[in-house]
Write a protein that holds these residues in place. Structure first.
Motif, PDB file in Angstrom:
ATOM      1  N   SER A   9      21.710  13.427 -45.742  1.00  0.00           N
ATOM      2  CA  SER A   9      22.134  14.825 -45.592  1.00  0.00           C
ATOM      3  C   SER A   9      23.537  15.085 -46.137  1.00  0.00           C
ATOM      4  O   SER A   9      23.919  16.238 -46.328  1.00  0.00           O
ATOM      5  CB  SER A   9      22.061  15.236 -44.126  1.00  0.00           C
ATOM      6  OG  SER A   9      22.943  14.430 -43.363  1.00  0.00           O
TER       7      SER A   9
ATOM      8  N   TRP B 278      22.966  16.931 -49.661  1.00  0.00           N
ATOM      9  CA  TRP B 278      22.045  18.052 -49.840  1.00  0.00           C
ATOM     10  C   TRP B 278      22.811  19.287 -50.267  1.00  0.00           C
ATOM     11  O   TRP B 278      23.951  19.522 -49.851  1.00  0.00           O
ATOM     12  CB  TRP B 278      21.324  18.373 -48.533  1.00  0.00           C
ATOM     13  CG  TRP B 278      20.213  17.438 -48.181  1.00  0.00           C
ATOM     14  CD1 TRP B 278      19.602  16.526 -48.980  1.00  0.00           C
ATOM     15  CD2 TRP B 278      19.579  17.335 -46.905  1.00  0.00           C
ATOM     16  NE1 TRP B 278      18.630  15.859 -48.280  1.00  0.00           N
ATOM     17  CE2 TRP B 278      18.597  16.332 -47.016  1.00  0.00           C
ATOM     18  CE3 TRP B 278      19.755  17.990 -45.702  1.00  0.00           C
ATOM     19  CZ2 TRP B 278      17.782  15.988 -45.943  1.00  0.00           C
ATOM     20  CZ3 TRP B 278      18.941  17.624 -44.656  1.00  0.00           C
ATOM     21  CH2 TRP B 278      17.961  16.642 -44.781  1.00  0.00           C
ATOM     22  N   ASP B 279      22.158  20.123 -51.065  1.00  0.00           N
ATOM     23  CA  ASP B 279      22.717  21.427 -51.390  1.00  0.00           C
ATOM     24  C   ASP B 279      22.679  22.300 -50.140  1.00  0.00           C
ATOM     25  O   ASP B 279      21.712  22.258 -49.375  1.00  0.00           O
ATOM     26  CB  ASP B 279      21.902  22.110 -52.488  1.00  0.00           C
ATOM     27  CG  ASP B 279      22.033  21.409 -53.836  1.00  0.00           C
ATOM     28  OD1 ASP B 279      23.080  20.766 -54.063  1.00  0.00           O
ATOM     29  OD2 ASP B 279      21.100  21.510 -54.645  1.00  0.00           O
ATOM     30  N   VAL B 280      23.713  23.086 -49.940  1.00  0.00           N
ATOM     31  CA  VAL B 280      23.734  24.040 -48.834  1.00  0.00           C
ATOM     32  C   VAL B 280      23.242  25.370 -49.397  1.00  0.00           C
ATOM     33  O   VAL B 280      23.828  25.909 -50.341  1.00  0.00           O
ATOM     34  CB  VAL B 280      25.156  24.183 -48.246  1.00  0.00           C
ATOM     35  CG1 VAL B 280      25.174  25.242 -47.157  1.00  0.00           C
ATOM     36  CG2 VAL B 280      25.647  22.845 -47.725  1.00  0.00           C
ATOM     37  N   VAL B 281      22.127  25.868 -48.853  1.00  0.00           N
ATOM     38  CA  VAL B 281      21.526  27.104 -49.345  1.00  0.00           C
ATOM     39  C   VAL B 281      21.219  28.029 -48.169  1.00  0.00           C
ATOM     40  O   VAL B 281      21.149  27.594 -47.019  1.00  0.00           O
ATOM     41  CB  VAL B 281      20.228  26.835 -50.145  1.00  0.00           C
ATOM     42  CG1 VAL B 281      20.506  25.975 -51.370  1.00  0.00           C
ATOM     43  CG2 VAL B 281      19.165  26.201 -49.280  1.00  0.00           C
ATOM     44  N   GLU B 282      21.026  29.288 -48.483  1.00  0.00           N
ATOM     45  CA  GLU B 282      20.620  30.265 -47.472  1.00  0.00           C
ATOM     46  C   GLU B 282      19.192  29.958 -47.022  1.00  0.00           C
ATOM     47  O   GLU B 282      18.388  29.394 -47.773  1.00  0.00           O
ATOM     48  CB  GLU B 282      20.686  31.681 -48.038  1.00  0.00           C
ATOM     49  CG  GLU B 282      22.087  32.132 -48.407  1.00  0.00           C
ATOM     50  CD  GLU B 282      23.005  32.287 -47.204  1.00  0.00           C
ATOM     51  OE1 GLU B 282      22.507  32.604 -46.106  1.00  0.00           O
ATOM     52  OE2 GLU B 282      24.217  32.069 -47.365  1.00  0.00           O
TER      53      GLU B 282
ATOM     54  N   LEU C 260      14.837  28.411 -48.940  1.00  0.00           N
ATOM     55  CA  LEU C 260      14.052  27.214 -48.675  1.00  0.00           C
ATOM     56  C   LEU C 260      12.585  27.444 -49.020  1.00  0.00           C
ATOM     57  O   LEU C 260      12.052  28.536 -48.832  1.00  0.00           O
ATOM     58  CB  LEU C 260      14.176  26.812 -47.201  1.00  0.00           C
ATOM     59  CG  LEU C 260      15.559  26.392 -46.727  1.00  0.00           C
ATOM     60  CD1 LEU C 260      15.530  26.085 -45.236  1.00  0.00           C
ATOM     61  CD2 LEU C 260      16.080  25.199 -47.512  1.00  0.00           C
TER      62      LEU C 260
ATOM     63  N   SER D 169      14.927  22.825 -50.231  1.00  0.00           N
ATOM     64  CA  SER D 169      15.383  23.796 -51.229  1.00  0.00           C
ATOM     65  C   SER D 169      14.868  23.390 -52.604  1.00  0.00           C
ATOM     66  O   SER D 169      14.584  22.216 -52.857  1.00  0.00           O
ATOM     67  CB  SER D 169      16.913  23.880 -51.246  1.00  0.00           C
ATOM     68  OG  SER D 169      17.473  22.654 -51.643  1.00  0.00           O
TER      69      SER D 169
END
Length: 100
Positions: free
Chosen positions: A5, A8-12, A16, A22
Motif C-alpha cells: 500500500s 498505490w496511487d491515491v485516487v477519488e 475505482l 484504480s
C-alpha cells in the motif's frame, strides 16, 4: 506485506473500478473487462528499517493470452522494484492480474 500500500496511487472513490482497484496507467485497454487477482510473488532482498527512504519503479513486464474453459483469458504482470535512496535493492514484487 505492508509495503504494497505504500506505492498505490491515491485516487477519488469514484475512480475505482468495480473490483476496488484504480485503473493502472501502465496497463493498456483490454477487450476483456472483468479482472481477477492472479497472484503475487515477493522476493525480499533485505529488511526495511525505520528511517529508510524508499522508492519504487513499476514496469509492465508481460502480457499473454490463454484459453480458459469458459473462453479467453488475458494475463498481465507488473514488476515493482523497491530500493533505498542509495539504490540498494529492498524487494521485488511481481503481481499477476487476469482479465476475463
Amino acid at each position: 506485506m505492508f509495503h504494497i500500500s505504500l506505492f498505490w496511487d491515491v485516487v477519488e472513490l469514484d475512480q475505482l473500478l468495480p473490483d476496488g482497484i484504480s485503473q493502472d496507467a501502465l496497463v493498456p485497454e483490454f477487450p476483456l473487462k472483468r479482472a481477477m487477482a492472479g497472484g503475487v510473488k515477493i522476493t525480499y532482498h533485505r529488511p526495511i528499517f525505520p528511517g529508510d527512504s524508499l522508492s519504487a519503479t513499476r514496469k509492465l513486464t508481460d502480457i499473454y493470452e490463454k484459453q480458459g474453459s469458459q473462453g479467453p483469458l488475458i494475463f498481465y504482470e507488473i514488476t515493482t522494484e523497491v530500493e533505498t535512496e542509495a539504490g540498494e535493492p529492498v524487494l521485488t514484487e511481481v503481481t499477476t492480474r487476469i482479465m476475463r
